[in-house]
Design a protein around this motif. Structure first.
Motif, mmCIF file in Angstrom:
data_model
loop_
_atom_site.group_PDB
_atom_site.id
_atom_site.type_symbol
_atom_site.label_atom_id
_atom_site.label_comp_id
_atom_site.label_asym_id
_atom_site.label_seq_id
_atom_site.Cartn_x
_atom_site.Cartn_y
_atom_site.Cartn_z
ATOM 1 N N GLY A 294 0.815 -1.217 0.000
ATOM 2 C CA GLY A 294 0.000 0.000 0.000
ATOM 3 C C GLY A 294 0.840 1.254 0.000
ATOM 4 O O GLY A 294 0.512 2.240 -0.678
ATOM 5 N N ALA B 201 2.303 1.742 -3.499
ATOM 6 C CA ALA B 201 1.239 2.118 -4.435
ATOM 7 C C ALA B 201 0.827 3.574 -4.242
ATOM 8 O O ALA B 201 0.610 4.306 -5.218
ATOM 9 N N LEU B 202 0.704 4.006 -2.990
ATOM 10 C CA LEU B 202 0.347 5.402 -2.695
ATOM 11 C C LEU B 202 1.391 6.377 -3.240
ATOM 12 O O LEU B 202 1.056 7.352 -3.922
ATOM 13 N N GLY C 166 0.525 11.492 -0.431
ATOM 14 C CA GLY C 166 1.022 10.183 -0.833
ATOM 15 C C GLY C 166 2.335 9.844 -0.152
ATOM 16 O O GLY C 166 2.534 8.724 0.330
ATOM 17 N N GLY D 42 2.000 7.055 2.503
ATOM 18 C CA GLY D 42 2.770 5.927 1.984
ATOM 19 C C GLY D 42 4.042 5.700 2.779
ATOM 20 O O GLY D 42 4.397 4.559 3.084
ATOM 21 N N GLY E 106 3.225 -3.701 -4.671
ATOM 22 C CA GLY E 106 2.896 -2.275 -4.780
ATOM 23 C C GLY E 106 3.439 -1.660 -6.047
ATOM 24 O O GLY E 106 2.759 -0.865 -6.715
ATOM 25 N N VAL F 106 1.493 0.211 -9.363
ATOM 26 C CA VAL F 106 1.912 1.483 -9.965
ATOM 27 C C VAL F 106 2.170 1.291 -11.461
ATOM 28 O O VAL F 106 1.766 2.128 -12.285
ATOM 29 N N LEU G 146 -5.699 -1.816 -2.711
ATOM 30 C CA LEU G 146 -4.448 -1.228 -3.173
ATOM 31 C C LEU G 146 -4.668 -0.206 -4.292
ATOM 32 O O LEU G 146 -4.211 0.930 -4.192
ATOM 33 N N SER G 147 -5.369 -0.601 -5.362
ATOM 34 C CA SER G 147 -5.522 0.290 -6.519
ATOM 35 C C SER G 147 -6.310 1.545 -6.164
ATOM 36 O O SER G 147 -5.867 2.668 -6.433
ATOM 37 N N SER H 250 -4.567 3.718 -3.513
ATOM 38 C CA SER H 250 -3.443 4.503 -4.025
ATOM 39 C C SER H 250 -3.897 5.842 -4.589
ATOM 40 O O SER H 250 -3.120 6.803 -4.632
#
Length: 371
Positions: A58, A61-62, A183, A187, A213, A217, A335-336, A339
């Motif tokens: 996570g 991804a963020l 983020g 993140g 992650g 991205v 996750l998606s 983010s």
């Protein structure tokens, strides 16, 4: 750009999505990445190792998505999760259903694909039932119920319902810069927490989270930047190639399974096209299968009995309905969507966790009664 160039770019994007998801499947299997398993570890053993693995995914991804938006590579307002409405009740109820379902089915959508790659035939039954119930919730009988109930309860905003846009509008700030700051802050906090404590001794688990992650991205970059045509030669419209939603999409494993079944059943229909989501479903299975064969862990597995089948079938239906209602699974929302700092991802994730914890505790109670 000519029609031939668009066709070539679409093909290359599909191949890239397949390869990316195959890596996802191999990494998930090699590092035991599983959200349901992570929650189960905490509930049953007090072990936070795989939760921290998820936190690492996570965090990456963020940070990655925020950087893509800040540099102008991806438009946050043109993603699948961008909306002026917060469907909070749908996210919460869908998350609860999905959380219960993934416990009954021994894993969420992506874990089921990984298990299928390892030879688990129970996973095949779960996928088919999940896909059918998901498609019914997209366009069929449960879709009517969804729209008339939970989807009717929402909060309308004047801007995209994500934390950076809401805060930027409230305090007159630059949304892209604020997104990058949030983020990095959120993140970074997840990454620090993931790397803190005795759980970090399992380096493979932590590295697996980071790689998962990074793959999320990469999926955002692929669908939101590389596979984009500013002016389609036929329509002169801005087009996100090979996506089911017509927007930028990342990894998710409920709705794409439904579209994969639809594509298989109506293959001869010229209107049915391969999409990034459909090839990602196949990619995860292939990647997991290659790892299972390479590690000599591939083995066929079936149901232990009718009770086992009933539990998995019920769970599959709940995951299909819940995943579509919540607009994502443990990967799609967990996750998606997270983010993107979508506000709706919070009740969805909370619902998934609560549903899973309640189901795990109920199963433990049933086991104690039987002893």
């Amino acid at each position: 750009m000519s029609i031939e160039q668009v066709s070539l770019l679409t093909t290359l994007a599909l191949v890239a999505a397949f390869v990316l998801s195959a890596v996802f499947g191999a990494v998930a299997r090699a590092t035991r990445f599983c959200t349901m398993g992570a929650i189960s570890d905490v509930v049953a053993l007090g072990d936070w190792t795989r939760v921290k693995q998820w936190a690492a995914a996570g965090g990456i991804a963020l940070i990655g998505f925020s950087a893509l938006v800040f540099t102008g590579l991806v438009d946050a307002d043109r993603t699948l999760y961008a909306s002026h409405q917060i469907l909070w009740l749908a996210a919460l109820v869908g998350g609860l259903l999905f959380g219960v379902g993934m416990v009954l089915s021994s894993g969420c959508g992506n874990k089921t694909l990984v298990r299928l790659g390892g030879g688990n035939l129970k996973a095949l039954v779960v996928l088919v039932l999940m896909g059918v119930s998901a498609f019914a919730t997209l366009k069929g009988i449960t879709a009517v119920l969804r729209v008339a109930t939970v989807d009717a309860v929402h909060v309308d905003l004047a801007m995209n319902a994500s934390l950076p846009e809401v805060l930027a509008a409230s305090f007159q700030l630059n949304a892209a810069s604020l997104r990058l700051a949030l983020g990095l802050a959120f993140g970074g906090a997840l990454l620090v927490w993931a790397a803190w404590g005795r759980e970090t001794r399992d380096v493979r688990s932590l590295v697996g989270g980071v790689l998962i992650g990074a793959l999320v991205v990469a999926a955002w970059w692929l669908s939101g930047h590389w596979a984009v045509v500013e002016e389609h030669p036929l329509t002169l419209e801005h087009v996100f190639l090979a996506t089911n939603s017509g927007r930028a999409e990342a990894l998710s494993f409920v709705t794409p399974v439904a579209y994969a079944l639809d594509w298989l059943m109506f293959y001869s229909d010229a209107n049915k096209r391969l999409t990034l989501g459909i090839v990602s479903v196949a990619g995860v299975v292939v990647g997991a299968a290659l790892h299972a064969l390479w590690s000599r862990e591939f083995r066929w597995e079936g149901f232990a009995g009718t009770s086992d089948l009933a539990h998995h079938a019920t769970g599959a239906v709940l995951m299909g309905i819940g995943g579509v209602t919540a607009m994502g699974c443990t990967i799609g929302q967990g996750l998606s969507a997270l983010s993107t700092l979508s506000i709706a991802s919070l009740p969805a994730i909370a619902g998934i966790v609560i549903g899973a914890v309640v189901s795990l505790k109920y199963q433990a109670w049933q086991l104690e009664r039987a002893l």
